[in-house]
Design a protein around this motif. Structure first.
Motif, PDB file in Angstrom:
ATOM      1  N   GLN A   1       0.838  -1.214   0.000  1.00  0.00           N
ATOM      2  CA  GLN A   1       0.000   0.000   0.000  1.00  0.00           C
ATOM      3  C   GLN A   1       0.868   1.258   0.000  1.00  0.00           C
ATOM      4  O   GLN A   1       0.567   2.234  -0.679  1.00  0.00           O
ATOM      5  N   ALA A   2       1.958   1.243   0.752  1.00  0.00           N
ATOM      6  CA  ALA A   2       2.865   2.391   0.764  1.00  0.00           C
ATOM      7  C   ALA A   2       3.458   2.616  -0.620  1.00  0.00           C
ATOM      8  O   ALA A   2       3.577   3.757  -1.075  1.00  0.00           O
ATOM      9  N   LEU A   3       3.806   1.544  -1.308  1.00  0.00           N
ATOM     10  CA  LEU A   3       4.339   1.650  -2.662  1.00  0.00           C
ATOM     11  C   LEU A   3       3.300   2.254  -3.602  1.00  0.00           C
ATOM     12  O   LEU A   3       3.610   3.136  -4.405  1.00  0.00           O
ATOM     13  N   ASP A   4       2.050   1.800  -3.494  1.00  0.00           N
ATOM     14  CA  ASP A   4       0.978   2.348  -4.322  1.00  0.00           C
ATOM     15  C   ASP A   4       0.786   3.841  -4.046  1.00  0.00           C
ATOM     16  O   ASP A   4       0.400   4.597  -4.938  1.00  0.00           O
ATOM     17  N   GLY A   5       1.072   4.286  -2.842  1.00  0.00           N
ATOM     18  CA  GLY A   5       0.928   5.690  -2.483  1.00  0.00           C
ATOM     19  C   GLY A   5       1.914   6.604  -3.210  1.00  0.00           C
ATOM     20  O   GLY A   5       1.696   7.802  -3.302  1.00  0.00           O
ATOM     21  N   PHE A   6       2.982   6.038  -3.741  1.00  0.00           N
ATOM     22  CA  PHE A   6       3.969   6.836  -4.476  1.00  0.00           C
ATOM     23  C   PHE A   6       3.589   7.031  -5.944  1.00  0.00           C
ATOM     24  O   PHE A   6       4.191   7.839  -6.628  1.00  0.00           O
ATOM     25  N   ALA A   7       2.597   6.285  -6.435  1.00  0.00           N
ATOM     26  CA  ALA A   7       2.213   6.369  -7.847  1.00  0.00           C
ATOM     27  C   ALA A   7       1.508   7.695  -8.118  1.00  0.00           C
ATOM     28  O   ALA A   7       0.739   8.195  -7.295  1.00  0.00           O
ATOM     29  N   ALA A   8       1.759   8.267  -9.287  1.00  0.00           N
ATOM     30  CA  ALA A   8       1.088   9.495  -9.708  1.00  0.00           C
ATOM     31  C   ALA A   8      -0.033   9.129 -10.675  1.00  0.00           C
ATOM     32  O   ALA A   8       0.110   8.206 -11.482  1.00  0.00           O
ATOM     33  N   SER A   9      -1.132   9.862 -10.593  1.00  0.00           N
ATOM     34  CA  SER A   9      -2.220   9.642 -11.541  1.00  0.00           C
ATOM     35  C   SER A   9      -1.827  10.237 -12.887  1.00  0.00           C
ATOM     36  O   SER A   9      -0.872  11.023 -12.994  1.00  0.00           O
ATOM     37  N   ARG A  10      -2.582   9.900 -13.929  1.00  0.00           N
ATOM     38  CA  ARG A  10      -2.305  10.445 -15.261  1.00  0.00           C
ATOM     39  C   ARG A  10      -2.407  11.969 -15.236  1.00  0.00           C
ATOM     40  O   ARG A  10      -1.572  12.663 -15.820  1.00  0.00           O
ATOM     41  N   GLU A  11      -3.414  12.478 -14.521  1.00  0.00           N
ATOM     42  CA  GLU A  11      -3.607  13.933 -14.441  1.00  0.00           C
ATOM     43  C   GLU A  11      -2.429  14.607 -13.737  1.00  0.00           C
ATOM     44  O   GLU A  11      -1.953  15.661 -14.170  1.00  0.00           O
ATOM     45  N   GLN A  12      -1.949  14.008 -12.650  1.00  0.00           N
ATOM     46  CA  GLN A  12      -0.801  14.578 -11.930  1.00  0.00           C
ATOM     47  C   GLN A  12       0.447  14.586 -12.811  1.00  0.00           C
ATOM     48  O   GLN A  12       1.194  15.567 -12.830  1.00  0.00           O
ATOM     49  N   ALA A  13       0.640  13.509 -13.567  1.00  0.00           N
ATOM     50  CA  ALA A  13       1.810  13.419 -14.440  1.00  0.00           C
ATOM     51  C   ALA A  13       1.741  14.480 -15.540  1.00  0.00           C
ATOM     52  O   ALA A  13       2.743  15.142 -15.852  1.00  0.00           O
ATOM     53  N   GLU A  14       0.543  14.644 -16.138  1.00  0.00           N
ATOM     54  CA  GLU A  14       0.389  15.645 -17.201  1.00  0.00           C
ATOM     55  C   GLU A  14       0.588  17.058 -16.656  1.00  0.00           C
ATOM     56  O   GLU A  14       1.220  17.897 -17.304  1.00  0.00           O
TER      57      GLU A  14
END
Length: 187
Positions: free
Chosen positions: A140-153
């Motif tokens: 879950q902590a690892l998943d928390g580091f992922a950026a959404s497509r909108e955040q990346a754009e």
């Protein structure tokens, strides 16, 4: 002196020499090369027992992996072996900095030696795999580091980057371009 008494004396002398040799080998002089945290056990999460300042002199009592147990006048504990220089301290009588091990000094005094210490990354061994356990919290902590497509754009746009579509080549065309003659074979 009887033959039996001579054998006993020889045995005691040999035992004494072996004990003296073991004491010399296990208590090799070291000098601390950089300020170091000293731990109670050879683990990064072990309790801190002291801090050794650069230049502190002591004796190496034991080694375990990348760790060495060092005894100084102020404390005894474990620190990374790349934080110490083995051999007599710099400026000791008749020896250059970094003079070698006890046996090296006994049998052949050495000139100054430059040594570069490195540390590698250890992989997993069979024992690590046997003791491994699933930890859903870490996932879950690892998943928390992922950026959404909108955040990346948004981030890319803030850096002046824009999206570009790239059409990928089909496999035969890519192979033909790679070998230059269109045959698909490398020459």
């Amino acid at each position: 002196m009887s033959q039996r008494a001579a054998k006993t004396v020889c045995r005691w002398a040999l035992a004494g020499l072996l004990a003296a040799h073991a004491a010399l080998v296990t208590a090799e002089p070291v000098t601390v090369e950089r300020d170091s945290v000293v731990r109670a056990e050879p683990r990064t999460d072990a309790a801190v027992v002291a801090n050794f300042a650069r230049g502190a002199a002591g004796e190496a009592l034991a080694r375990q992996g990348a760790w060495v147990q060092v005894k100084t006048a102020t404390a005894t504990g474990w620190l990374y072996s790349f934080n110490v220089r083995f051999g007599a301290p710099a400026g000791s009588a008749g020896e250059g900095a970094g003079a070698g091990s006890v046996l090296g000094r006994v049998f052949a005094p050495r000139q100054k030696v430059n040594v570069t210490a490195t540390i590698g990354i250890r992989g997993l061994d069979e024992e690590d795999l046997k003791q491994a356990q699933f930890d859903g919290g870490q996932l879950q902590a690892l998943d928390g580091f992922a950026a959404s497509r909108e955040q990346a754009e948004e981030h890319a746009g803030g850096a002046g980057l824009s999206a570009t579509r790239i059409d990928y080549l089909s496999q035969p065309a890519a192979a033909a371009a790679a070998d230059g003659d269109g045959s698909g074979r490398l020459q």
